[in-house]
Design a protein around this motif. Structure first.
Motif, PDB file in Angstrom:
ATOM      1  N   MET A  36      34.482  42.823  47.454  1.00  0.00           N
ATOM      2  CA  MET A  36      33.915  41.922  46.301  1.00  0.00           C
ATOM      3  C   MET A  36      33.029  42.159  45.266  1.00  0.00           C
ATOM      4  SD  MET A  36      33.718  38.740  49.223  1.00  0.00           S
ATOM      5  CE  MET A  36      33.928  37.550  48.010  1.00  0.00           C
ATOM      6  N   ILE A  37      32.108  43.008  45.783  1.00  0.00           N
ATOM      7  CA  ILE A  37      31.268  43.532  44.719  1.00  0.00           C
ATOM      8  C   ILE A  37      31.669  44.513  43.773  1.00  0.00           C
ATOM      9  CG2 ILE A  37      29.073  45.118  44.741  1.00  0.00           C
ATOM     10  CD1 ILE A  37      28.196  44.069  47.558  1.00  0.00           C
ATOM     11  N   MET A  38      32.461  45.324  44.045  1.00  0.00           N
ATOM     12  CA  MET A  38      33.042  46.320  42.988  1.00  0.00           C
ATOM     13  C   MET A  38      34.121  45.587  42.150  1.00  0.00           C
ATOM     14  SD  MET A  38      31.526  49.016  43.546  1.00  0.00           S
ATOM     15  CE  MET A  38      32.331  50.266  42.518  1.00  0.00           C
ATOM     16  N   GLY A  39      34.662  44.624  42.579  1.00  0.00           N
ATOM     17  CA  GLY A  39      35.778  43.948  42.048  1.00  0.00           C
ATOM     18  C   GLY A  39      35.157  42.854  41.115  1.00  0.00           C
ATOM     19  N   ASN A  40      34.086  42.203  41.335  1.00  0.00           N
ATOM     20  CA  ASN A  40      33.416  41.635  40.238  1.00  0.00           C
ATOM     21  C   ASN A  40      32.580  42.456  39.398  1.00  0.00           C
ATOM     22  OD1 ASN A  40      33.439  38.414  41.015  1.00  0.00           O
ATOM     23  ND2 ASN A  40      33.547  39.458  42.993  1.00  0.00           N
ATOM     24  N   SER A  41      32.189  43.570  39.744  1.00  0.00           N
ATOM     25  CA  SER A  41      31.091  44.188  38.916  1.00  0.00           C
ATOM     26  C   SER A  41      32.536  45.162  37.870  1.00  0.00           C
ATOM     27  CB  SER A  41      30.888  45.733  39.730  1.00  0.00           C
ATOM     28  OG  SER A  41      29.915  45.178  40.314  1.00  0.00           O
ATOM     29  N   MET A  42      33.578  45.246  38.240  1.00  0.00           N
ATOM     30  CA  MET A  42      34.663  45.913  37.355  1.00  0.00           C
ATOM     31  C   MET A  42      34.819  44.662  36.289  1.00  0.00           C
ATOM     32  SD  MET A  42      38.432  46.907  38.580  1.00  0.00           S
ATOM     33  CE  MET A  42      39.093  45.267  38.827  1.00  0.00           C
ATOM     34  N   THR A  43      35.106  43.598  36.527  1.00  0.00           N
ATOM     35  CA  THR A  43      35.395  42.522  35.504  1.00  0.00           C
ATOM     36  C   THR A  43      34.454  42.175  34.906  1.00  0.00           C
ATOM     37  OG1 THR A  43      36.630  41.488  37.491  1.00  0.00           O
ATOM     38  CG2 THR A  43      36.199  39.886  35.703  1.00  0.00           C
TER      39      THR A  43
END
Lengths: 182, 257
Positions: free
Chosen positions: B133-140
């Motif tokens: 969740m953290i990496m996915g949102n940071s990526m976006t």
């Protein structure tokens, strides 16, 4: 009054960019007041050797706000209205200071842009095709006023121009650039 | 509270029928993306099935190396996605973005797992889903921030050149674009925080409630993950752009486009 002429692509604008070091030369030295400009602080250099490029940029707001924003970027206090009008008049602009720049023609915008840069009073003023968007009459008035004012203030002027009428009328020194040769 | 109803394959397959509605609407609206919808649905299914199998294996055989490998794969993939969407940036800028994404994400993840949950960082049950969740949102977030920044630089070249010619430092010229891009990148996360609980019951909370967790516990996790995501997005975009914009000019204060 120094004029630089030459065919398109011969490097006139590039030469001006070398003078204010927004571009570095691959070899050789450029001296300003006896000092190698590569040893000078580039920010101070650009404040002293100011380039008015041919692509005009003005903020989408009034003339007064434009003066204010450019002065803020330079960390200076804004000029009095009367001073602004003096520089605008030199460039043959007589609009009220509340006039929105977005509704001006290309030539008017170019003259407001020149007026703002001129008001910073550099030691050397370099104008790249300053009359590209101006008619004959306006070109004559603007160049005549600028050169007269700069002579009075001991500002060296370098103009790159394709306009032979302007060049013949105002040039004291004429430098012709050809590809690979000056 | 009872655990989630176990779905059999037939029941589960029914959900794909809903995609027919999407296909009909797309066809009627002359949206020529039915192939894309198909590919996206298949890719999602395959990827999630694979992730499910891998996670089942890792949960049964927990080992720090699996967690490290999973986190590495996640980080490398997200960095690749961000840089793939922003091809115009220079090599040093790419390094700044990659390091910011990896370090900011891992810092927030470590804080969440170690300090908030109080679990071992190598416990895959916590670390892997939270990292996702953290990496996915940071990526976006960083994709959006970087795109906003590079687009502004491209479209505002006249302004940048004019200010440079006037003797303004590149830092003073570029910082407003950095701040503007950071704001743009943060808006979607903050908007979703505003609507949470009223407009939406978010995915993580829904999942926990379905699996039998008390709503009060699910809510606490949801609040925690939203704050963690907001921080990770903010930190990643801030570091990426603040270290990245400095690669756009040299010692002679010349902008390198």
């Amino acid at each position: 009054m120094n004029f630089i002429v030459g065919n398109s692509g011969s490097g006139k604008s590039t030469l001006l960019r070398l003078f204010n070091q927004t571009l570095s030369q691959s070899s050789g030295n450029i001296l300003f007041a006896g000092k190698d400009i590569e040893e000078m602080n580039t920010i101070d250099l650009r404040k002293n050797i100011m380039l008015i490029s041919q692509s005009v940029f003005l903020f989408d707001t009034t003339i007064r706000e434009n003066f204010k924003l450019f002065y803020e970027y330079r960390g200076l206090n804004i000029l009095e209205d009367a001073n602004m009008q003096e520089y605008l008049a030199m460039c043959n602009i007589f609009f009220p200071l509340d006039k929105d720049c977005t509704s001006m023609s290309g030539g008017e915008r170019q003259r407001v842009y020149i007026a703002i840069f001129l008001s910073f009073l550099p030691k050397v003023l370099m104008l790249d095709e300053p009359t590209s968007a101006l008619d004959k009459e306006n070109s004559n008035i603007v160049i005549s006023n600028i050169t007269g004012y700069c002579q009075k203030k001991e500002i060296t002027v370098i103009i790159v121009s394709h306009d032979s009428m302007i060049t013949e009328t105002f040039a004291e020194n004429l430098i012709t650039i050809e590809r690979r040769a000056i | 509270m009872q655990g989630a109803v176990q779905l059999n394959i037939l029941q589960f397959s029914l959900i794909y029928l809903l995609l027919i509605i999407v296909l009909i609407i797309m066809k009627r609206s002359k949206i020529n993306q039915s192939k894309f919808l198909l590919v996206a649905s298949i890719r999602m299914t395959v990827q999630l099935v694979l992730a499910g199998l891998i996670l089942t294996y890792i949960f049964k055989n927990p080992h720090p190396i699996f967690v490290i490998l999973y986190l590495t794969a996640m980080t490398v993939f997200s960095i690749g996605r961000v840089l793939g969407k922003n091809k115009g940036v220079n090599q040093n800028f790419k390094i700044a973005v990659g390091l910011s994404l990896a370090l900011s994400g891992l810092f927030v993840l470590a804080f969440f797992v170690l300090a908030v949950v109080g679990e071992n960082i190598f416990n895959p049950q916590y670390t892997i889903p939270l990292a996702g969740m953290i990496m996915g949102n940071s990526m976006t977030g960083v994709t959006l921030g970087l795109k906003t920044f590079t687009d502004s630089i491209k479209t505002q070249r006249n302004k940048i050149d004019a200010l440079l010619n006037l003797g303004v430092t590149p830092k003073k010229i570029l910082i407003p674009y950095v701040n503007n891009a950071l704001e743009t990148a943060l808006l979607p996360t903050m908007n979703s925080m505003i609507g949470m609980g009223i407009v939406s019951l978010p995915g993580m909370m829904t999942g926990q409630i379905l699996s039998g967790t008390l709503p009060t516990t699910a809510i606490m996790y949801q609040i925690a993950i939203m704050i963690a995501i907001c921080t990770a997005v903010c930190l990643t975009v801030f570091c990426s752009l603040h270290f990245g914009y400095k690669t756009l000019y040299n010692k002679r204060n010349q902008i390198i486009y």
